[in-house]
Design an enzyme around this catalytic site. Structure first.
Site, short mmCIF file in Angstrom:
data_model
loop_
_atom_site.label_atom_id
_atom_site.label_comp_id
_atom_site.label_asym_id
_atom_site.label_seq_id
_atom_site.Cartn_x
_atom_site.Cartn_y
_atom_site.Cartn_z
N THR A 323 0.85 -1.19 0.00
CA THR A 323 0.00 0.00 0.00
C THR A 323 0.88 1.24 0.00
O THR A 323 1.93 1.27 0.65
CB THR A 323 -0.95 0.00 1.22
OG1 THR A 323 -1.75 1.18 1.19
CG2 THR A 323 -0.18 -0.03 2.52
N HIS A 375 2.63 -11.70 14.22
CA HIS A 375 3.69 -12.32 15.02
C HIS A 375 3.39 -13.78 15.33
O HIS A 375 4.28 -14.53 15.75
CB HIS A 375 3.87 -11.54 16.32
CG HIS A 375 5.27 -11.58 16.85
ND1 HIS A 375 6.17 -12.56 16.49
CD2 HIS A 375 5.94 -10.77 17.73
CE1 HIS A 375 7.32 -12.35 17.12
NE2 HIS A 375 7.21 -11.27 17.88
#
Length: 404
Positions: A323, A375
């Protein structure tokens, strides 16, 4: 003979849609393949064309109604479309009493979709020149007026400014409008991404001077060689991300329940801002695409995004997303994951800053990069090294060719 108008067959990922706009009203002539109605889904807007010439007999699903796959929307009375009314039968404008801008233009001269868009955008229809049959003002004419472009075949005019609402001192004005289906889905997915993923973001910065020098040196030859395709920065980032994804397969993976899905290909989504919201069409098999292929496909995505013609197939899949908030002036941001992907790269504005180069202070065009990652799937070490790899490839683009 009555012909049924049905909603298209929705993909498995789309359960239902909303009738957005009817371009014709009962009694109006329709031509084969003419767009009759737009259906907004949570991903794209689908256009339903007429399957034959005739007259729109009735509408069974009104604007704002929720419809399912292949649901009956209306009926067409098949046959020869009636001829347009002769000009002599039309009422002279001088004989009409003072009316609103819509009525002043005459209902027979304003397409329903154009009237609706004019109301939404505050466009004075009396200042719009119709390009349709018999001077009909179409949706495209209103769109051109909004953007300030000249209508086809007419003298150039500036789009009128939105009317100022007269508000008494101290009065607070509010406007409530329903959230579009696409905006609802975007909001839902962004909240889910933050609630379900262990999202972290790591930052770095890249010296854009090498890429800018290559672009400056070869952009004219590139455009001439590739039939008008312009060389931009995004293609360099896509190629750098593709190479980095091959080196760090965890970043190119996704989580499906308790399983990890590793992708042996690089399908990279590129975020595109449209009037209806943010869309992420996907570049397929980026490893096999050259810079011209990437730039040409991205340009096509942008064009079709503005026209509302990006298809569902363009949005499905994708193993990674890029993006670019820099086109709007963003200097630094934290991009949100695009589930089920586990990482997203954020580009930002190129800003000249003093940098220490070989013991000397130099002014360099720098860009902050942000990598948000899940994560649960990606360790911090891999995320940081992935971003450093992109930085190194961009600061020395020859590395992409040499695979070093």
């Amino acid at each position: 003979m009555a012909i049924e108008i049905k909603a298209p067959t929705f993909p498995e990922s789309v359960a239902e849609g909303t009738v957005a706009t009817w371009h014709k009203q009962p009694g109006e002539a329709v031509e084969r393949d003419e767009i009759l109605v737009d259906i907004e889904t949570d991903k794209v807007v689908l256009e339903v064309p007429a399957s034959a010439d005739g007259v729109l007999e009735e509408i069974l699903a009104n604007e704002g109604d929720t419809v399912e796959s292949e649901q009956l929307l209306g009926k067409i009375k098949e046959g020869v479309a009636p001829a347009a009314k002769p000009a002599a039968e039309e009422k002279p404008a001088a004989e009409e009493p003072k009316q609103t801008a819509q009525a002043a233009a005459g209902d027979e001269k304003v397409a329903p979709a154009a009237r609706k868009l004019a109301n939404e955008k505050g466009v004075d229809l009396s200042s719009v020149t119709g390009s349709g049959k018999g001077g009909l003002i179409t949706k495209e004419d209103v769109q051109k007026a909004v953007s300030g472009a000249a209508t086809s075949g007419a003298a150039k005019k500036s789009a009128p400014a939105a009317p100022q609402v007269q508000v008494a001192a101290g009065e607070k004005v509010e406007k409530r409008v329903p959230m579009s289906r696409m905006r609802q889905t975007i909001a839902k997915r962004l909240v889910e991404a933050q609630q379900t993923a262990a999202m972290l973001t790591t930052y770095n910065e890249v010296d854009m001077k090498p890429v800018m020098e290559i672009r400056k040196k070869y952009k004219d030859q590139f455009e001439k060689r590739h039939n008008g395709v312009r060389l931009g920065f995004m293609s360099f980032f896509v190629k750098a991300a593709t190479e980095a994804l091959k080196r760090f397969p965890d970043v190119n993976a996704s989580i499906d329940g308790t399983d990890i899905v590793y992708h042996a290909y690089q399908d990279i989504g590129v975020a595109v801002s449209t009037e209806r919201g943010l869309m992420v069409p996907v570049l397929r098999d980026c490893d096999s695409m050259n810079l011209a292929d990437i730039e040409g496909t991205i340009a096509d995505f942008g064009k079709r995004g503005r026209e509302g013609k990006i298809g569902i197939d363009d949005l499905q899949g994708g193993t990674f997303t890029i993006t670019n908030g820099g086109v709007f002036g963003s200097l630094m941001s934290t991009p949100i994951l695009n589930p089920p992907q586990t990482a997203i790269l954020g580009m930002h504005k190129i800003q000249e800053r003093p940098m220490a180069i070989n013991g000397q202070v130099e002014i360099r065009p720098m860009m902050y990069l942000a990598l948000s990652y899940d994560h649960r799937m990606i360790d911090g070490k891999d995320a940081v090294q992935f971003l450093v790899t992109i930085k190194e490839l961009l600061e020395d683009p020859a590395r992409i060719l040499l695979d070093v």
